[in-house]
Motif scaffolding. Structure first.
Motif, mmCIF file in Angstrom:
data_model
loop_
_atom_site.group_PDB
_atom_site.id
_atom_site.type_symbol
_atom_site.label_atom_id
_atom_site.label_comp_id
_atom_site.label_asym_id
_atom_site.label_seq_id
_atom_site.Cartn_x
_atom_site.Cartn_y
_atom_site.Cartn_z
ATOM 1 N N SER A 400 0.961 -4.426 -11.997
ATOM 2 C CA SER A 400 1.592 -4.049 -10.883
ATOM 3 C C SER A 400 1.263 -2.628 -10.370
ATOM 4 O O SER A 400 0.771 -2.433 -9.216
ATOM 5 C CB SER A 400 3.046 -4.326 -10.951
ATOM 6 O OG SER A 400 3.346 -5.693 -10.984
ATOM 7 N N PRO A 401 1.229 -1.716 -11.175
ATOM 8 C CA PRO A 401 0.758 -0.531 -10.621
ATOM 9 C C PRO A 401 -0.609 -0.114 -10.449
ATOM 10 O O PRO A 401 -1.123 0.322 -9.443
ATOM 11 C CB PRO A 401 1.197 0.554 -11.840
ATOM 12 C CG PRO A 401 1.663 -0.185 -13.101
ATOM 13 C CD PRO A 401 1.951 -1.738 -12.578
ATOM 14 N N ASN A 403 -2.388 -2.557 -9.373
ATOM 15 C CA ASN A 403 -2.714 -3.489 -8.123
ATOM 16 C C ASN A 403 -2.349 -2.540 -7.047
ATOM 17 O O ASN A 403 -3.056 -2.479 -5.878
ATOM 18 C CB ASN A 403 -1.918 -4.586 -8.146
ATOM 19 C CG ASN A 403 -2.603 -5.715 -8.737
ATOM 20 O OD1 ASN A 403 -3.722 -5.863 -9.149
ATOM 21 N ND2 ASN A 403 -1.766 -6.777 -9.396
ATOM 22 N N ALA A 404 -1.366 -1.804 -7.285
ATOM 23 C CA ALA A 404 -0.906 -0.958 -6.101
ATOM 24 C C ALA A 404 -1.946 0.291 -5.935
ATOM 25 O O ALA A 404 -2.442 0.464 -4.871
ATOM 26 C CB ALA A 404 0.326 -0.134 -6.384
ATOM 27 N N ASP B 13 7.367 -3.313 -4.579
ATOM 28 C CA ASP B 13 6.540 -2.115 -4.709
ATOM 29 C C ASP B 13 6.205 -1.217 -3.395
ATOM 30 O O ASP B 13 5.786 -1.674 -2.565
ATOM 31 C CB ASP B 13 5.167 -2.529 -5.371
ATOM 32 C CG ASP B 13 4.375 -1.636 -5.875
ATOM 33 O OD1 ASP B 13 4.377 -0.529 -5.299
ATOM 34 O OD2 ASP B 13 3.584 -2.048 -6.838
ATOM 35 N N ASP B 15 5.009 1.438 -2.842
ATOM 36 C CA ASP B 15 3.564 1.956 -2.483
ATOM 37 C C ASP B 15 2.748 0.805 -1.892
ATOM 38 O O ASP B 15 1.887 1.129 -0.990
ATOM 39 C CB ASP B 15 2.766 2.408 -3.854
ATOM 40 C CG ASP B 15 3.585 3.603 -4.598
ATOM 41 O OD1 ASP B 15 4.117 4.375 -3.863
ATOM 42 O OD2 ASP B 15 3.530 3.874 -5.536
ATOM 43 N N LEU B 16 3.020 -0.316 -2.275
ATOM 44 C CA LEU B 16 1.999 -1.203 -1.763
ATOM 45 C C LEU B 16 2.533 -1.764 -0.333
ATOM 46 O O LEU B 16 1.807 -1.977 0.419
ATOM 47 C CB LEU B 16 2.246 -2.501 -2.821
ATOM 48 C CG LEU B 16 1.323 -3.577 -2.711
ATOM 49 C CD1 LEU B 16 -0.181 -2.953 -3.307
ATOM 50 C CD2 LEU B 16 1.560 -4.968 -3.583
ATOM 51 N N SER B 19 1.030 0.704 1.666
ATOM 52 C CA SER B 19 -0.215 0.434 2.082
ATOM 53 C C SER B 19 -0.333 -0.631 3.009
ATOM 54 O O SER B 19 -0.921 -0.464 4.005
ATOM 55 C CB SER B 19 -1.143 0.117 0.644
ATOM 56 O OG SER B 19 -1.033 1.066 -0.298
ATOM 57 N N SER B 87 0.056 -11.533 -8.008
ATOM 58 C CA SER B 87 -0.851 -11.105 -8.890
ATOM 59 C C SER B 87 -1.565 -11.984 -9.826
ATOM 60 O O SER B 87 -2.400 -11.614 -10.562
ATOM 61 C CB SER B 87 -0.390 -9.837 -9.593
ATOM 62 O OG SER B 87 0.895 -10.319 -10.383
ATOM 63 N N LYS B 116 -3.381 -10.051 -5.321
ATOM 64 C CA LYS B 116 -3.321 -8.702 -5.323
ATOM 65 C C LYS B 116 -4.472 -8.182 -6.132
ATOM 66 O O LYS B 116 -4.829 -9.184 -7.068
ATOM 67 C CB LYS B 116 -2.134 -8.245 -5.855
ATOM 68 C CG LYS B 116 -0.750 -8.422 -5.039
ATOM 69 C CD LYS B 116 0.213 -7.639 -5.698
ATOM 70 C CE LYS B 116 1.589 -8.157 -5.243
ATOM 71 N NZ LYS B 116 2.909 -7.534 -6.092
ATOM 72 N N PRO B 117 -4.981 -7.088 -6.190
ATOM 73 C CA PRO B 117 -4.910 -5.928 -5.041
ATOM 74 C C PRO B 117 -5.348 -6.555 -3.777
ATOM 75 O O PRO B 117 -6.000 -7.537 -3.488
ATOM 76 C CB PRO B 117 -5.695 -4.963 -5.514
ATOM 77 C CG PRO B 117 -6.801 -5.624 -6.462
ATOM 78 C CD PRO B 117 -6.218 -6.803 -6.949
ATOM 79 N N ILE B 118 -4.759 -5.751 -2.822
ATOM 80 C CA ILE B 118 -4.937 -6.132 -1.601
ATOM 81 C C ILE B 118 -6.029 -5.602 -0.808
ATOM 82 O O ILE B 118 -6.221 -4.365 -0.981
ATOM 83 C CB ILE B 118 -3.498 -5.940 -0.683
ATOM 84 C CG1 ILE B 118 -2.468 -6.987 -0.873
ATOM 85 C CG2 ILE B 118 -4.019 -6.115 0.883
ATOM 86 C CD1 ILE B 118 -1.009 -6.279 -0.960
#
Lengths: 613, 134
Positions: A400-401, A403-404, B13, B15-16, B19, B87, B116-118
């Motif tokens: 998760s982190p 990916n962020a 998330d 942060d995501l 973004s 993910s 993900k990631p995007i």
């Protein structure tokens, strides 16, 4: 086992025996016919006075009726193979005919004094073997009467048999009535004793036959049950879901045990209540009673402590928290066992029958076996699920982190958050690559953990190895340079394509190369070469002059999380997963991987890839 | 397009979410955000968005799916396109579908999955397609 059905099979078994023996008698008679002819001929040769024509006549008669019996037996076997009476009649007819022929021969060889009177014994034995015991005695009595009558008629002169055959033997004309009487009694006793012996032996043999037959049936039944159990276990082994596994267990158990219903109740964490987790054949009404409070159910209390419970007649006992429900369901007997793995009790496993005293000790034992296997299967699946849940969760938490971060890097690099200069963009691209490689490693860890047993082959396609390796090496050139390790990469161009998969090759190569650099001190070198080994294989070699691997630790290199002692001393970095992943990748690529090493001198890893056809 | 499309992003998330907001705001979209299923549902009730971008795993493994099914089961919200973020790779979602299926029912309640990631370009392209009704 249904006893009427058992009786029928048993009778069938003995009838078949009779039909076989009746046929056998026909065969034996051919030997007797031949023996009679030969004996007559030998007696003539030895100049005995034998009336040859009548003897031959008897033999011809024997041949005739034996032929007839041969045909009759064959026909009976075809038409009524399983009916006893026709064969019994046939047996009687054969014995009677034989006795008649024997009587004629006795008459021709001295009558009452003929030694052939002993041959009556054979017929008594045959009757004893073929027919009911009473007939052995019947034929014995017939023999006694016949011989007695013959002796009497001979003594009074009413019959004059051919007596010159044994003129000088023990048996000759002129014995006194007293001697004749003794002779008669001896013969009569011999007949009766023979009848007694043969029937006794036959009866005991028949009893043994029955026992064997019963054992056979029992073995057969046990075999059927075990086969069903084997299928059940196999089915459970393929269950990926806990509920599915328990449902399969209850349904199969009810079928194998031949009962109306079966249930699995699971113990809660506090070990205070039992909850119906799976059932087969129980009514909604029965299940509606809900959870069972163990403190109120002495029977379940005892079972959880490890006791087996077999209740023959539920009416008589006062075991239940809800006795009404049990009665309404129509159950009369049941077995309840703990479902346990070693000493840990998971719950209670029960089978319910509508018949009273339905379960034998053997049934209880067999059910205990089922319970044991079911508990094992449950335990096994649970730990599988736990493991896989944990790994998935762990992988998710790790990814998760990442990916962020990765998403944010992409936003930056693609200038969504404002313009970048080339140098910045390049560095961000490098960051992305590193993040991606980390993310893939986490994915591999997950794969290594969960999918080790995955037998589905990787989807391989044609790949040109050299460009891929060149691309993958770029990151490591920088890394080696920073460390002061000389990295020489020599990839032969124009090599044929191999069958591979990019990610697997990436796993393999980056793990091997990063290992080589990691364990090679500054000033030493790492040499990568790719060449054609033979027409079928490409050979990739990664050789370093690094710290090497101690000889005794070489065999454990592919063990997960294993790191050689000198490797640990050399650097803290490393999870000990790299080679396990590389090996896993190589296996899936269907290539081979060899490692040679000498401590303090260096390591050489050689990979062979099959060339695409 | 006369008025700006309203896009609701639901992901725990932050942060995501940030973004994605940066990416999507390069186009004339109105962005609203929520950080769990419950909050997301409130945002939908406040105003029906033109598109929902929804994460699968939030507090629970299936929180995203739970919300998606809740929306799909209501006449008013049934037609909102949903882009689901995961993910897992698309393939893992597909092959693992049976694990969710007995809880969830027969059909996936989403229009499209995005891994993900995007990648900003891919996100924009997919969002545009979904808004066009593809």
């Amino acid at each position: 086992m249904n006893s009427a059905k058992e009786l029928v099979t048993q009778q069938l078994f003995f009838r078949r025996e009779l039909s076989e023996r009746v046929g056998w008698l026909v065969g034996v008679r051919w030997v007797a016919v031949a023996a009679a002819l030969i004996s007559a001929w030998v007696l003539r040769l030895w100049r005995f006075d034998l009336p040859i024509a009548p003897v031959v006549g008897v033999v011809v008669a024997m041949t005739g009726y034996n032929l007839m019996f041969a045909i009759v037996v064959r026909r009976l076997r075809r038409i009524t193979p399983d009916h006893q009476v026709p064969f019994q009649i046939c047996a009687h007819a054969q014995i009677l005919c034989d006795l008649a022929a024997l009587a004629a021969l006795i008459y021709l060889t001295g009558g009452f004094y003929s030694p052939l009177t002993l041959f009556v014994l054979f017929h008594i034995i045959l009757a004893g073997i073929l027919l009911d015991p009473i007939y052995a005695y019947l034929y014995a009595c017939m023999g006694i009467l016949g011989i007695g009558l013959l002796g009497y008629l001979q003594a009074v002169g009413a019959l004059a048999p051919h007596t010159r055959l044994f003129e000088h033997a023990i048996y000759h004309v002129g014995h006194s009535p007293r001697e004749n009487g003794v002779l008669f009694i001896i013969l009569a006793t011999a007949y009766l004793i023979t009848a007694y012996l043969v029937t006794t032996v036959k009866l005991s043999l028949r009893a043994k036959g029955r026992t064997l037959l019963r054992f056979g049936k029992e073995l057969d039944a046990a075999n059927t049950k075990l086969t069903a159990l084997y299928d059940m276990v196999k089915q459970m082994a393929f269950c990926a879901d806990y509920q599915e596994l328990m449902d399969s267990a209850t349904q199969n158990t009810a079928r194998i045990m031949g009962v109306k219903a079966c249930s699995i109740k699971l113990l809660d964490e506090q070990r205070q209540t039992l909850r119906f987790a799976s059932n087969y054949g129980l009514s909604q009404n029965y299940l509606a009673k809900g959870d069972i409070d163990i403190s109120k159910s002495p029977i379940n209390q005892r079972i959880i402590q490890g006791a087996f419970y077999t209740i023959g007649n539920i009416e008589e006992k006062d075991y239940f928290q809800y006795p009404e429900n049990v009665r309404q369901e129509g159950f009369s007997s049941m077995i309840c066992l703990p479902l346990k793995v070693e000493k840990r009790v998971l719950g209670v496993f029960c089978v319910y029958s509508q018949a009273r005293f339905n379960f034998t000790d053997a049934d209880v034992d067999f059910f205990a076996l089922i319970a044991e296997l079911t508990a094992l299967a449950m335990q096994n699946l649970k730990s599988e699920l736990n493991k896989s849940w944990f790994l998935q969760k762990a992988a998710h938490q790790l990814r998760s982190p990442l990916n962020a971060v990765d998403s944010m890097l992409k936003v930056l690099r693609k200038a969504y958050a404002g313009p970048l200069n080339d140098r910045q963009a390049e560095m961000l691209a490098q960051c992305e690559r590193r993040i991606e490689s980390l993310s893939l490693t986490i994915q591999d860890l997950l794969k290594l953990g969960i999918k080790r047993a995955d037998t589905a082959p990787a989807e391989l396609r044609q790949i040109s190895l050299a460009p891929l390796l060149a691309q993958l090496s770029a990151v490591y050139q920088t890394q080696a340079k920073e460390k002061g390790v000389h990295l020489a990469i020599s990839l032969e161009s124009g090599l044929p394509a191999i069958m591979g998969e990019e990610k697997l090759l990436d796993d393999l190569y980056t793990n091997l190369l990063s290992n080589a650099i990691k364990y090679t001190p500054a000033g030493h070198q790492v040499q990568v070469t790719l060449a054609k080994e033979d027409p079928k294989r490409l050979c990739l070699q990664i050789a370093d002059t690094g710290i090497g691997i101690p000889q005794d630790q070489l065999p454990r290199l592919f063990t997960e999380f294993f790191r050689a002692e000198n490797a640990k001393a050399h650097t803290d970095q490393g999870t000990g997963l790299g080679l396990a992943i590389a090996k896993e990748a190589m296996d899936r690529l269907r290539g081979t991987l060899h490692i040679e090493s000498r401590e303090g001198e260096g390591t050489r890893v050689t990979c062979y890839f099959p060339i695409a056809a | 397009m006369d008025k700006a499309n309203d896009i609701l992003i639901i992901d725990d998330d932050r942060d995501l979410v940030h973004s994605m907001r940066i990416i999507l705001e390069t186009k004339p979209y109105t962005i609203r955000t929520a950080h769990n299923g419950k909050e997301g549902y409130h945002r939908v009730e406040e105003k029906i968005p033109d598109l929902i971008i929804l994460d699968v795993m939030m507090a629970t493994d299936t929180e995203g799916f739970d919300l998606a099914y809740r929306l799909r089961n209501q006449e008013r919200y049934r037609d909102i396109p949903i882009l689901m973020l995961t993910s897992f790779t698309q393939k893992m979602v597909e092959t693992g579908a049976d694990k969710f299926q007995h809880i969830m029912g027969e059909e996936w309640p989403v229009n499209k999955f995005l891994e993900k990631p995007i990648d900003p370009d891919v996100l924009l392209k997919t969002v545009e397609e979904l808004l066009r009704g593809e």
